[in-house]
Design an enzyme around this catalytic site. Structure first.
Site, short mmCIF file in Angstrom:
data_model
loop_
_atom_site.label_atom_id
_atom_site.label_comp_id
_atom_site.label_asym_id
_atom_site.label_seq_id
_atom_site.Cartn_x
_atom_site.Cartn_y
_atom_site.Cartn_z
N ASP A 123 11.45 19.42 -14.31
CA ASP A 123 10.35 19.17 -12.86
C ASP A 123 9.57 20.49 -12.42
O ASP A 123 10.42 21.33 -11.82
CB ASP A 123 10.83 18.10 -12.06
CG ASP A 123 9.61 17.88 -11.05
OD1 ASP A 123 8.85 16.94 -11.30
OD2 ASP A 123 9.68 18.33 -9.81
N TYR A 162 4.65 25.18 -6.63
CA TYR A 162 5.97 25.84 -6.60
C TYR A 162 5.78 27.59 -6.65
O TYR A 162 5.51 28.10 -7.77
CB TYR A 162 7.05 25.36 -7.44
CG TYR A 162 7.43 24.06 -7.22
CD1 TYR A 162 6.91 23.33 -6.22
CD2 TYR A 162 8.10 23.28 -8.10
CE1 TYR A 162 7.00 21.86 -5.92
CE2 TYR A 162 8.24 21.83 -7.95
CZ TYR A 162 7.90 21.18 -6.81
OH TYR A 162 8.19 19.79 -6.56
N TYR A 198 13.44 12.66 -6.02
CA TYR A 198 13.45 14.04 -5.69
C TYR A 198 14.48 14.51 -4.61
O TYR A 198 14.78 13.49 -3.81
CB TYR A 198 12.11 14.77 -5.58
CG TYR A 198 11.36 14.43 -4.36
CD1 TYR A 198 11.68 14.98 -3.16
CD2 TYR A 198 10.20 13.67 -4.61
CE1 TYR A 198 10.95 14.63 -2.05
CE2 TYR A 198 9.49 13.37 -3.35
CZ TYR A 198 9.61 14.12 -2.23
OH TYR A 198 9.08 13.69 -1.19
N GLN A 258 7.19 9.68 -8.36
CA GLN A 258 8.28 10.63 -8.06
C GLN A 258 8.43 10.60 -6.39
O GLN A 258 7.46 10.94 -5.69
CB GLN A 258 8.15 12.18 -8.43
CG GLN A 258 9.23 13.01 -8.33
CD GLN A 258 8.93 14.53 -8.66
OE1 GLN A 258 9.05 15.38 -7.94
NE2 GLN A 258 8.93 14.67 -10.02
N THR A 265 12.88 22.44 -9.83
CA THR A 265 12.51 23.93 -9.81
C THR A 265 12.01 24.36 -8.51
O THR A 265 11.33 25.66 -8.52
CB THR A 265 11.62 24.47 -11.09
OG1 THR A 265 10.16 23.88 -10.91
CG2 THR A 265 12.31 23.82 -12.36
N TRP A 266 11.68 23.71 -7.72
CA TRP A 266 11.34 24.05 -6.21
C TRP A 266 12.02 25.27 -5.56
O TRP A 266 13.25 25.13 -5.70
CB TRP A 266 11.22 22.75 -5.23
CG TRP A 266 10.48 22.97 -3.99
CD1 TRP A 266 9.36 23.94 -3.80
CD2 TRP A 266 10.92 22.47 -2.71
NE1 TRP A 266 9.07 23.81 -2.41
CE2 TRP A 266 9.97 23.07 -1.78
CE3 TRP A 266 11.61 21.59 -2.24
CZ2 TRP A 266 9.75 22.50 -0.40
CZ3 TRP A 266 11.66 21.13 -0.89
CH2 TRP A 266 10.84 21.84 -0.04
#
Ligand code: NAP
Length: 275
Positions: A45, A50, A188, A160, A18-19
């Protein structure tokens, strides 16, 4: 969708990142999150970083009434990760996300506070039911080993790290360490944060043979082994569905070898690459 365990939970190997989701119109972003849930990519995530909390708020709205379907992950900023600050940051994230617990809470990267303090706060949050499990992000083997020595075996649920076709450095040491310790490895930026070689001849050839898109082939490659997860981001529901469907693809050993040969791992860098 293939699943694999994180902290004794069955979690989809292809999740949803969701960045920068706050950069899309809110209704479109919410539709994309819901498309991920509908497609089975229920491993969501996010991070307090963010959009300075905006993405967590957006998710709070998008997940309304569907929280129970989700394996929800957020991250504490290193600058907040003191003993008290971690607990406070988690409580703020919970409020924005409109939930009473996270399934996994990560230290976003190693920062100024002693790891003992962050881990003590994580364990306090587990004991109070505010998080189901905790883990780390952007940790190389030295940091992982230090955290494991503090916390004991079986406590670090996940690490991560950056992992895409053009950046396979974790395969040298981080991946074997995590596999040996039972730590889930969540990759990621599986599309290089948008810099993806969709026209690479090897991907195009495999795509023609299998009917899977180059993006799907990358996700299938990145989740080829046990304990490997990936969290692509897209604000486009059709792409979200395409990405999620990759979680059902199993490539043959020969197909995996062809991708590995086209995108070689390279030598081990001195420092773990991050974004
Ligand atoms: P990414 O998932 O590698 O790539 C996202 C980009 O690819 C977006 O521009 C997206 O565009 C595009 N895209 C997605 N699916 C596509 C498809 N099927 N076809 C064509 N284009 C497609 O980038 P990322 O956001 O950096 O990484 C994913 C997630 O990992 C983040 O969202 C975040 O949750 C996490 N992350 C964690 C860290 C950390 O330090 N722990 C660092 C970076 C990222 P559209 O949105 O327009 O579709």
């Amino acid at each position: 969708m293939r699943q694999s365990p994180i902290a004794h939970r069955a979690v989809p190997v292809v999740g949803y990142g969701t960045w920068k989701l706050e950069e899309s119109p809110r209704a479109e972003a919410i539709a994309a999150v819901r498309a991920a849930l509908d497609a089975g990519a229920t491993h969501i995530d996010t991070a307090e970083l963010y959009g300075h909390g905006c993405v967590e708020s957006l998710l709070g709205e998008a997940l309304a009434g569907r929280r129970d379907e989700v394996f929800l992950v957020s991250k504490v900023l290193p600058g907040n990760a003191s003993r008290k600050g971690t607990v406070n940051a988690c409580e703020h994230s919970l409020r924005r996300l409109r939930t009473d617990h996270l399934d996994l809470y990560l230290l976003h990267w190693e920062g100024p506070f002693p790891l003992q303090d962050t881990i003590a706060a994580f364990e306090q949050l587990v004991a109070s039911g505010k998080i189901g499990a905790w883990g780390l992000s952007n940790f190389d083997v030295d940091g992982l080993q230090a955290a494991r020595d503090i916390a004991g075996p079986g406590r670090i649920a996940a690490n991560q790290v950056l992992y895409h076709l053009g950046e396979r450095a974790i395969e040298h040491a981080v991946l074997p360490w995590c596999a040996a310790e039972g730590v889930a490895l969540v990759g990621y930026s599986p599309f290089g944060a948008g810099d993806f070689p969709a026209d690479h001849p090897a991907l195009l050839a495999l795509s023609a043979e299998t009917g899977h898109s180059p993006h799907q082939l990358a996700l299938a490659f990145l989740t080829r082994g046990p304990g490997l997860f990936t969290i692509p981001k897209s604000a486009d529901p059709a792409r979200v569905r395409q990405n999620s469907a990759a979680g059902a693809i199993r490539l043959s050993p020969d197909q995996l070898d062809r991708i590995a040969a086209a995108f070689p791992r390279g030598p081990r860098p001195a420092e773990l690459p991050t974004l």
